[in-house]
Write a protein that holds these residues in place. Structure first.
Motif, mmCIF file in Angstrom:
data_model
loop_
_atom_site.group_PDB
_atom_site.id
_atom_site.type_symbol
_atom_site.label_atom_id
_atom_site.label_comp_id
_atom_site.label_asym_id
_atom_site.label_seq_id
_atom_site.Cartn_x
_atom_site.Cartn_y
_atom_site.Cartn_z
ATOM 1 N N LYS A 3 43.185 -52.295 -1.386
ATOM 2 C CA LYS A 3 42.383 -52.434 -2.603
ATOM 3 C C LYS A 3 42.758 -53.717 -3.347
ATOM 4 C CE LYS A 3 43.177 -49.846 -6.287
ATOM 5 N NZ LYS A 3 43.211 -48.670 -7.208
ATOM 6 N N HIS A 179 26.506 -50.043 -9.887
ATOM 7 C CA HIS A 179 26.495 -48.985 -8.867
ATOM 8 C C HIS A 179 27.435 -47.851 -9.247
ATOM 9 C CE1 HIS A 179 26.160 -47.175 -4.884
ATOM 10 N NE2 HIS A 179 25.187 -48.041 -4.647
ATOM 11 N N LYS A 180 27.019 -46.612 -8.911
ATOM 12 C CA LYS A 180 27.808 -45.426 -9.264
ATOM 13 C C LYS A 180 29.042 -45.260 -8.377
ATOM 14 C CE LYS A 180 23.881 -42.897 -11.168
ATOM 15 N NZ LYS A 180 23.004 -41.700 -11.037
ATOM 16 N N ILE A 181 28.992 -45.818 -7.156
ATOM 17 C CA ILE A 181 30.149 -45.717 -6.265
ATOM 18 C C ILE A 181 31.215 -46.710 -6.745
ATOM 19 C CG2 ILE A 181 30.976 -45.996 -3.896
ATOM 20 C CD1 ILE A 181 28.164 -45.270 -2.937
ATOM 21 N N ALA A 182 32.411 -46.207 -7.017
ATOM 22 C CA ALA A 182 33.454 -46.999 -7.666
ATOM 23 C C ALA A 182 33.819 -48.260 -6.889
ATOM 24 C CB ALA A 182 34.698 -46.142 -7.888
ATOM 25 N N TRP A 183 33.996 -48.160 -5.558
ATOM 26 C CA TRP A 183 34.453 -49.332 -4.803
ATOM 27 C C TRP A 183 33.362 -50.399 -4.722
ATOM 28 C CZ3 TRP A 183 32.183 -51.259 -0.424
ATOM 29 C CH2 TRP A 183 31.327 -50.413 0.300
ATOM 30 N N VAL A 184 32.092 -49.986 -4.718
ATOM 31 C CA VAL A 184 30.985 -50.959 -4.723
ATOM 32 C C VAL A 184 30.976 -51.712 -6.045
ATOM 33 C CG1 VAL A 184 28.474 -51.245 -4.649
ATOM 34 C CG2 VAL A 184 29.588 -49.613 -3.107
ATOM 35 N N ASN A 185 31.149 -50.986 -7.126
ATOM 36 C CA ASN A 185 31.202 -51.586 -8.458
ATOM 37 C C ASN A 185 32.378 -52.549 -8.580
ATOM 38 O OD1 ASN A 185 32.137 -51.684 -11.365
ATOM 39 N ND2 ASN A 185 30.226 -50.550 -11.622
ATOM 40 N N ARG A 186 33.543 -52.121 -8.038
ATOM 41 C CA ARG A 186 34.776 -52.917 -8.163
ATOM 42 C C ARG A 186 34.672 -54.232 -7.408
ATOM 43 N NH1 ARG A 186 38.160 -49.190 -6.700
ATOM 44 N NH2 ARG A 186 38.612 -48.488 -8.799
ATOM 45 N N SER A 188 31.807 -55.799 -6.568
ATOM 46 C CA SER A 188 30.403 -56.232 -6.675
ATOM 47 C C SER A 188 30.249 -57.743 -6.533
ATOM 48 C CB SER A 188 29.823 -55.768 -8.018
ATOM 49 O OG SER A 188 30.624 -56.229 -9.096
#
Length: 429
Positions: A3, A179-186, A188
């Motif tokens: 991450k 985006h609602k999916i955390a890793w996509v948002n993180r 982005s």
């Protein structure tokens, strides 16, 4: 660990995308050939990577990336115009600038330890932060929109294919940021830049990559423009410039403090003195490595807000990646091939966050009428100076010309002056 690594890559790409234009433009003004330009870009990117690490370990200890200071950019351009007037050659002008960075670094440290920096911090009220952020966005909006339209040079027609690609990347960036999916948002920003590069590849709008260096690894050279010298005119310029850069640095720190507190409920220790010392070290390194002076970038707050990742670990990894890849000339050439409209599209999305933050700051003021009055003065003056032709101030002293040609600094200083006058008048009643 993965991450943090992906977060570090995202920081590195963002730093490079937002910083690569300045050294290329300055090299062009000084008439450097392709080889010298590549080395100047390498030295600047190396310093920016190191500067992030210095601030993270010794300075403000916040995820605020360093970028080429716009004020130094202006001074470089002005001193290029002094060749044949005050300096016999480009090399002597660059030698003076190289020395000026060292003067500025020492002044940063002196101002930190004499208490000047802490006294200046009290001037950055929510109203002044609002004016600074709005002017920052307005100042960059022209180049962002021009980039999205495919306009590289003045008078160049709009490229509709580039515009369509840019709109697509802007849309993708906003979609990923929300985006609602955390890793996509993180991640982005990293995902948006990757998608944008692919889109522009399909549109046939990517640059042809030409590797010019035979060396696999090349460590940046020091004092490229000659030994350090004493230049009294440059010292006076550096003195005033350092005060303006301190104001710029503190504004960037305050904006990030606001984001960390309001969005992530993270309280920050007051480290403005340490941040100034770290900026001094970074300027000394910039002078020694013949690069451009760095400054904390306010856009980092928009980046952190968009990616929702305030952690310092990915930021440090990003700084390490940037410093490391700058040692590989061909890798730098590859990264410099990122289509400019992709970078502008992503920065467009990030800076909309900055506008939101600006208005959030203004609501913090208890005396709204005074805040509106100060903002009106600052914005009117700042935007007005943005439209001032550079040639109109060319004959003024260098530091005055650099200030007047920078609406962001001029408008912010005007707002500070008006607010302090109104506060003084209120106290004296």
């Amino acid at each position: 660990m993965m991450k943090n690594l992906f977060g570090g890559v995202q920081w590195a790409v963002f730093l490079l995308a937002s910083s690569i234009a300045a050294p290329i433009a300055i090299a062009n003004v000084f008439g450097m050939d392709s080889g010298d330009t590549a080395l100047f870009v390498q030295r600047t990117i190396f310093i920016l990577g190191i500067a992030c690490l210095v601030q993270a370990w010794l300075g403000h200890r916040m995820p605020i990336n360093e970028g080429p200071a716009g004020l130094w950019w202006g001074i470089f351009v002005i001193y290029a115009g002094l060749v044949g007037v005050m300096y016999p050659s480009m090399e002597t002008s660059l030698q003076a600038l190289q020395s000026g960075l060292l003067y500025s670094g020492l002044l940063f440290i002196i101002f930190a330890y004499t208490g000047v920096v802490r006294k200046m911090k009290s001037l950055l009220t929510p109203t002044i932060t609002f004016v600074y952020l709005v002017l920052l966005v307005l100042q960059l909006s022209e180049s962002i929109i021009s980039g999205l339209l495919g306009i590289v040079e003045e008078g160049q027609p709009v490229d509709l294919l580039v515009l369509l690609g840019g709109i697509a990347v802007v849309g993708i960036t906003f979609f990923l940021m929300g985006h609602k999916i955390a890793w996509v948002n993180r991640y982005s920003i990293l995902l948006a830049i990757t998608a944008g590069w692919l889109i522009f590849g399909l549109l046939g709008k990517t640059k042809e990559i030409t590797f010019t260096s035979n060396a696999v690894v090349a460590f940046p050279e020091m004092l490229v423009f000659g030994p350090l010298i004493w230049d009294s005119g440059m010292f006076v310029t550096a003195l005033f410039l350092t005060i303006l850069l301190i104001a710029n640095m503190m504004a960037s720190v305050r904006v990030m403090e606001m984001v960390l507190k309001n969005t992530f409920s993270i309280e920050q220790e007051d480290r403005v003195k340490q941040a100034s010392v770290a900026s001094g070290i970074n300027h000394i390194l910039a002078g020694v490595f013949s690069a451009i002076g760095p400054v904390p970038i306010s856009g980092a707050a928009g980046f952190v807000s968009a990616t929702r990742n305030p952690s310092l670990k990915p930021f440090i990894i990003g700084g390490l990646i940037v410093a490391f890849i700058s040692l590989f000339p061909n890798l730098m050439t590859l990264l410099a091939a990122l289509p400019a409209p992709v970078a502008y599209a992503v920065i467009f999305a990030i800076f909309t966050k900055m506008v939101e933050m600006a208005f959030d700051e203004l609501t913090e003021e208890s005396d709204s009428q005074q805040a509106y009055k100060v903002s009106a003065f600052g914005l009117m003056i700042g935007v007005g100076f943005m439209f001032l032709p550079p040639e109109s101030v060319a004959e003024l002293p260098a530091v005055v010309a650099a200030t007047f040609s920078n609406g962001l600094i001029t408008g912010t200083l005007a707002a500070i002056a008006v607010e302090q006058y109104l506060l003084w008048r209120k106290r004296s009643r």
